[in-house]
Write a protein that holds these residues in place. Structure first.
Motif, PDB file in Angstrom:
ATOM      1  N   GLY A 171     -30.685 -30.701  15.819  1.00  0.00           N
ATOM      2  CA  GLY A 171     -29.536 -30.222  15.122  1.00  0.00           C
ATOM      3  C   GLY A 171     -29.538 -30.875  13.818  1.00  0.00           C
ATOM      4  O   GLY A 171     -30.273 -31.271  13.274  1.00  0.00           O
ATOM      5  N   VAL A 172     -28.354 -30.556  13.383  1.00  0.00           N
ATOM      6  CA  VAL A 172     -27.827 -30.930  11.702  1.00  0.00           C
ATOM      7  C   VAL A 172     -26.710 -31.629  12.089  1.00  0.00           C
ATOM      8  O   VAL A 172     -25.748 -31.295  12.727  1.00  0.00           O
ATOM      9  CB  VAL A 172     -27.631 -29.851  10.888  1.00  0.00           C
ATOM     10  CG1 VAL A 172     -27.026 -29.919   9.468  1.00  0.00           C
ATOM     11  CG2 VAL A 172     -28.825 -28.726  10.939  1.00  0.00           C
ATOM     12  N   VAL A 173     -26.785 -32.905  10.964  1.00  0.00           N
ATOM     13  CA  VAL A 173     -25.641 -33.546  10.715  1.00  0.00           C
ATOM     14  C   VAL A 173     -25.016 -33.338   9.478  1.00  0.00           C
ATOM     15  O   VAL A 173     -25.577 -33.315   8.452  1.00  0.00           O
ATOM     16  CB  VAL A 173     -25.691 -35.234  10.950  1.00  0.00           C
ATOM     17  CG1 VAL A 173     -24.767 -36.147  10.694  1.00  0.00           C
ATOM     18  CG2 VAL A 173     -26.408 -35.181  12.342  1.00  0.00           C
ATOM     19  N   SER A 174     -23.668 -33.034   9.431  1.00  0.00           N
ATOM     20  CA  SER A 174     -23.006 -32.878   8.059  1.00  0.00           C
ATOM     21  C   SER A 174     -21.380 -33.464   8.223  1.00  0.00           C
ATOM     22  O   SER A 174     -20.745 -33.798   9.401  1.00  0.00           O
ATOM     23  CB  SER A 174     -22.911 -31.490   7.773  1.00  0.00           C
ATOM     24  OG  SER A 174     -22.258 -30.673   8.662  1.00  0.00           O
ATOM     25  N   ASN A 175     -20.873 -33.527   7.060  1.00  0.00           N
ATOM     26  CA  ASN A 175     -19.565 -33.891   7.041  1.00  0.00           C
ATOM     27  C   ASN A 175     -18.784 -32.709   6.106  1.00  0.00           C
ATOM     28  O   ASN A 175     -19.606 -31.892   5.886  1.00  0.00           O
ATOM     29  CB  ASN A 175     -19.353 -35.180   6.266  1.00  0.00           C
ATOM     30  CG  ASN A 175     -19.909 -35.571   4.876  1.00  0.00           C
ATOM     31  OD1 ASN A 175     -20.243 -34.509   4.014  1.00  0.00           O
ATOM     32  ND2 ASN A 175     -20.083 -36.592   4.383  1.00  0.00           N
ATOM     33  N   ASN A 176     -17.566 -32.933   5.479  1.00  0.00           N
ATOM     34  CA  ASN A 176     -16.975 -31.823   4.879  1.00  0.00           C
ATOM     35  C   ASN A 176     -17.695 -31.718   3.493  1.00  0.00           C
ATOM     36  O   ASN A 176     -17.338 -30.495   2.914  1.00  0.00           O
ATOM     37  CB  ASN A 176     -15.659 -32.318   4.673  1.00  0.00           C
ATOM     38  CG  ASN A 176     -14.782 -32.154   6.095  1.00  0.00           C
ATOM     39  OD1 ASN A 176     -15.091 -31.522   6.842  1.00  0.00           O
ATOM     40  ND2 ASN A 176     -13.965 -33.003   6.133  1.00  0.00           N
TER      41      ASN A 176
ATOM     42  N   GLU B  33     -26.929 -28.816  30.327  1.00  0.00           N
ATOM     43  CA  GLU B  33     -28.326 -29.027  30.180  1.00  0.00           C
ATOM     44  C   GLU B  33     -29.073 -28.101  29.764  1.00  0.00           C
ATOM     45  O   GLU B  33     -30.419 -28.278  29.413  1.00  0.00           O
ATOM     46  CB  GLU B  33     -28.815 -29.720  31.474  1.00  0.00           C
ATOM     47  CG  GLU B  33     -29.302 -28.666  32.671  1.00  0.00           C
ATOM     48  CD  GLU B  33     -27.703 -28.266  33.432  1.00  0.00           C
ATOM     49  OE1 GLU B  33     -27.922 -27.154  34.476  1.00  0.00           O
ATOM     50  OE2 GLU B  33     -26.694 -28.640  33.111  1.00  0.00           O
ATOM     51  N   LYS B  34     -28.668 -26.905  29.346  1.00  0.00           N
ATOM     52  CA  LYS B  34     -29.329 -25.788  28.997  1.00  0.00           C
ATOM     53  C   LYS B  34     -29.123 -25.584  27.525  1.00  0.00           C
ATOM     54  O   LYS B  34     -30.070 -24.716  26.814  1.00  0.00           O
ATOM     55  CB  LYS B  34     -28.750 -24.555  29.708  1.00  0.00           C
ATOM     56  CG  LYS B  34     -29.196 -24.600  31.090  1.00  0.00           C
ATOM     57  CD  LYS B  34     -28.610 -23.102  31.791  1.00  0.00           C
ATOM     58  CE  LYS B  34     -29.068 -23.426  33.235  1.00  0.00           C
ATOM     59  NZ  LYS B  34     -27.850 -23.579  34.092  1.00  0.00           N
ATOM     60  N   ILE B  35     -28.433 -26.210  26.632  1.00  0.00           N
ATOM     61  CA  ILE B  35     -28.181 -26.010  25.316  1.00  0.00           C
ATOM     62  C   ILE B  35     -28.859 -27.114  24.696  1.00  0.00           C
ATOM     63  O   ILE B  35     -28.757 -28.511  25.097  1.00  0.00           O
ATOM     64  CB  ILE B  35     -26.775 -26.190  24.979  1.00  0.00           C
ATOM     65  CG1 ILE B  35     -26.114 -24.859  25.575  1.00  0.00           C
ATOM     66  CG2 ILE B  35     -26.478 -26.126  23.518  1.00  0.00           C
ATOM     67  CD1 ILE B  35     -24.414 -24.983  25.516  1.00  0.00           C
ATOM     68  N   SER B  36     -29.868 -26.925  23.688  1.00  0.00           N
ATOM     69  CA  SER B  36     -30.552 -27.895  23.116  1.00  0.00           C
ATOM     70  C   SER B  36     -30.392 -28.095  21.658  1.00  0.00           C
ATOM     71  O   SER B  36     -30.731 -28.888  20.940  1.00  0.00           O
ATOM     72  CB  SER B  36     -31.992 -27.746  23.233  1.00  0.00           C
ATOM     73  OG  SER B  36     -32.272 -26.542  22.912  1.00  0.00           O
ATOM     74  N   GLN B  37     -29.682 -27.295  21.057  1.00  0.00           N
ATOM     75  CA  GLN B  37     -29.166 -27.236  19.461  1.00  0.00           C
ATOM     76  C   GLN B  37     -27.579 -27.450  19.213  1.00  0.00           C
ATOM     77  O   GLN B  37     -26.863 -26.945  19.896  1.00  0.00           O
ATOM     78  CB  GLN B  37     -29.546 -25.691  18.930  1.00  0.00           C
ATOM     79  CG  GLN B  37     -30.832 -25.206  19.042  1.00  0.00           C
ATOM     80  CD  GLN B  37     -31.850 -25.770  18.119  1.00  0.00           C
ATOM     81  OE1 GLN B  37     -31.386 -26.036  16.846  1.00  0.00           O
ATOM     82  NE2 GLN B  37     -33.008 -25.847  18.480  1.00  0.00           N
ATOM     83  N   TYR B  38     -27.809 -28.502  18.532  1.00  0.00           N
ATOM     84  CA  TYR B  38     -26.200 -28.987  18.238  1.00  0.00           C
ATOM     85  C   TYR B  38     -26.043 -29.303  16.750  1.00  0.00           C
ATOM     86  O   TYR B  38     -27.086 -29.757  15.890  1.00  0.00           O
ATOM     87  CB  TYR B  38     -26.374 -30.387  18.923  1.00  0.00           C
ATOM     88  CG  TYR B  38     -25.979 -30.239  20.462  1.00  0.00           C
ATOM     89  CD1 TYR B  38     -24.777 -29.872  21.037  1.00  0.00           C
ATOM     90  CD2 TYR B  38     -27.100 -30.329  21.389  1.00  0.00           C
ATOM     91  CE1 TYR B  38     -24.818 -29.783  22.543  1.00  0.00           C
ATOM     92  CE2 TYR B  38     -27.252 -30.082  22.497  1.00  0.00           C
ATOM     93  CZ  TYR B  38     -26.116 -29.815  23.273  1.00  0.00           C
ATOM     94  OH  TYR B  38     -25.858 -29.663  24.389  1.00  0.00           O
ATOM     95  N   GLN B  39     -24.771 -29.216  16.537  1.00  0.00           N
ATOM     96  CA  GLN B  39     -24.146 -29.658  15.218  1.00  0.00           C
ATOM     97  C   GLN B  39     -23.266 -30.369  15.345  1.00  0.00           C
ATOM     98  O   GLN B  39     -22.360 -30.656  16.038  1.00  0.00           O
ATOM     99  CB  GLN B  39     -23.676 -28.484  14.718  1.00  0.00           C
ATOM    100  CG  GLN B  39     -24.466 -27.540  14.167  1.00  0.00           C
ATOM    101  CD  GLN B  39     -23.679 -26.234  13.400  1.00  0.00           C
ATOM    102  OE1 GLN B  39     -22.613 -26.363  12.691  1.00  0.00           O
ATOM    103  NE2 GLN B  39     -24.328 -24.986  13.261  1.00  0.00           N
ATOM    104  N   ILE B  40     -23.535 -31.796  14.488  1.00  0.00           N
ATOM    105  CA  ILE B  40     -22.295 -32.761  14.594  1.00  0.00           C
ATOM    106  C   ILE B  40     -21.939 -32.848  13.196  1.00  0.00           C
ATOM    107  O   ILE B  40     -22.449 -33.024  12.048  1.00  0.00           O
ATOM    108  CB  ILE B  40     -23.195 -34.218  14.754  1.00  0.00           C
ATOM    109  CG1 ILE B  40     -24.180 -33.887  15.880  1.00  0.00           C
ATOM    110  CG2 ILE B  40     -22.554 -35.372  14.768  1.00  0.00           C
ATOM    111  CD1 ILE B  40     -25.077 -35.305  16.214  1.00  0.00           C
ATOM    112  N   ASN B  41     -20.432 -32.825  13.336  1.00  0.00           N
ATOM    113  CA  ASN B  41     -19.594 -32.801  12.152  1.00  0.00           C
ATOM    114  C   ASN B  41     -18.110 -32.994  12.420  1.00  0.00           C
ATOM    115  O   ASN B  41     -18.081 -33.480  13.526  1.00  0.00           O
ATOM    116  CB  ASN B  41     -19.776 -31.193  11.332  1.00  0.00           C
ATOM    117  CG  ASN B  41     -19.246 -30.377  12.391  1.00  0.00           C
ATOM    118  OD1 ASN B  41     -18.226 -30.429  13.053  1.00  0.00           O
ATOM    119  ND2 ASN B  41     -20.373 -29.268  12.545  1.00  0.00           N
ATOM    120  N   PRO B  42     -17.465 -33.148  11.409  1.00  0.00           N
ATOM    121  CA  PRO B  42     -15.984 -33.549  11.661  1.00  0.00           C
ATOM    122  C   PRO B  42     -15.348 -32.714  12.771  1.00  0.00           C
ATOM    123  O   PRO B  42     -14.421 -33.038  13.609  1.00  0.00           O
ATOM    124  CB  PRO B  42     -15.399 -33.405  10.365  1.00  0.00           C
ATOM    125  CG  PRO B  42     -16.377 -33.625   9.542  1.00  0.00           C
ATOM    126  CD  PRO B  42     -17.532 -33.021   9.917  1.00  0.00           C
ATOM    127  N   ALA B  43     -15.633 -31.087  12.755  1.00  0.00           N
ATOM    128  CA  ALA B  43     -15.048 -30.584  13.925  1.00  0.00           C
ATOM    129  C   ALA B  43     -15.209 -30.765  15.314  1.00  0.00           C
ATOM    130  O   ALA B  43     -14.578 -30.883  16.070  1.00  0.00           O
ATOM    131  CB  ALA B  43     -15.130 -29.025  13.323  1.00  0.00           C
TER     132      ALA B  43
END
Length: 174
Positions: free
Chosen positions: A47-52, A113-123
């Motif tokens: 996935g992707v990591v972002s901030n504001n 366990e079936k989800i493999s795409q993630y976004q990591i952010n403040p929300a």
């Protein structure tokens, strides 16, 4: 006659009270047993990591269990991550992103366990923290935390299609 009526009424009342008082069948609430979820085989999460301000270009993403024990760690590459979770890893896990330049961290809770795409952010961080305070990282708590963290005005919900009645949206037809 009065005494017979009073005596009958008294006996019925006492009989009813004794039946209520002697009820040994206690109503207990049975909790649904929690289903243990885990990755049966090595699974790649990405996935992707972002901030504001935008994507975080460099840093690390680590996978930990609910208690903070490190499972595996990887580096960010131009804001993206790919991390291999070992087989038999139990859920929930946390994906925690950080940079080398400051102490700020972002996270997302992984409960499916079936989800493999993630976004990591403040929300996602706010949702995970709220779910933890609601009793832990469960799907129900994450959904509830997400619903409570997003503000949508009642008059602007899209459940009726095209943002409700188009004749009243933004003051009428345009």
């Amino acid at each position: 006659m009065k005494y017979r009526l009073l005596t009958s009424l008294l006996l019925v009342t006492l009989g009813t009270m004794s039946l209520i008082a002697c009820d040994d069948n206690k109503n207990t609430v049975k909790a649904f047993p929690s289903v243990l979820k885990k990755y049966e085989q090595v699974t790649t999460l990405e996935g992707v990591v972002s901030n504001n301000k935008g994507p975080i270009k460099t840093g690390h993403v680590k996978a930990t269990d609910d208690n903070g024990q490190l499972i595996v760690k990887t580096d960010l590459e131009n804001g993206r991550f790919k991390i291999d979770i070992p087989a038999n890893t139990e859920l929930p896990i946390l994906l925690i992103a950080s940079t080398d330049v400051d102490s700020e961290q972002w996270m997302v809770a992984v409960v499916d366990e079936k989800i493999s795409q993630y976004q990591i952010n403040p929300a996602t961080t706010a949702i995970a923290k709220a779910a933890k305070t609601m009793g832990g990282y469960t799907r129900a708590n994450l959904v509830r935390a997400a619903e409570e963290s997003v503000h949508v005005p009642d008059a602007n919900k899209t459940s009726t299609g095209w943002r409700g009645d188009p004749t009243t949206q933004y003051g009428g037809w345009h």
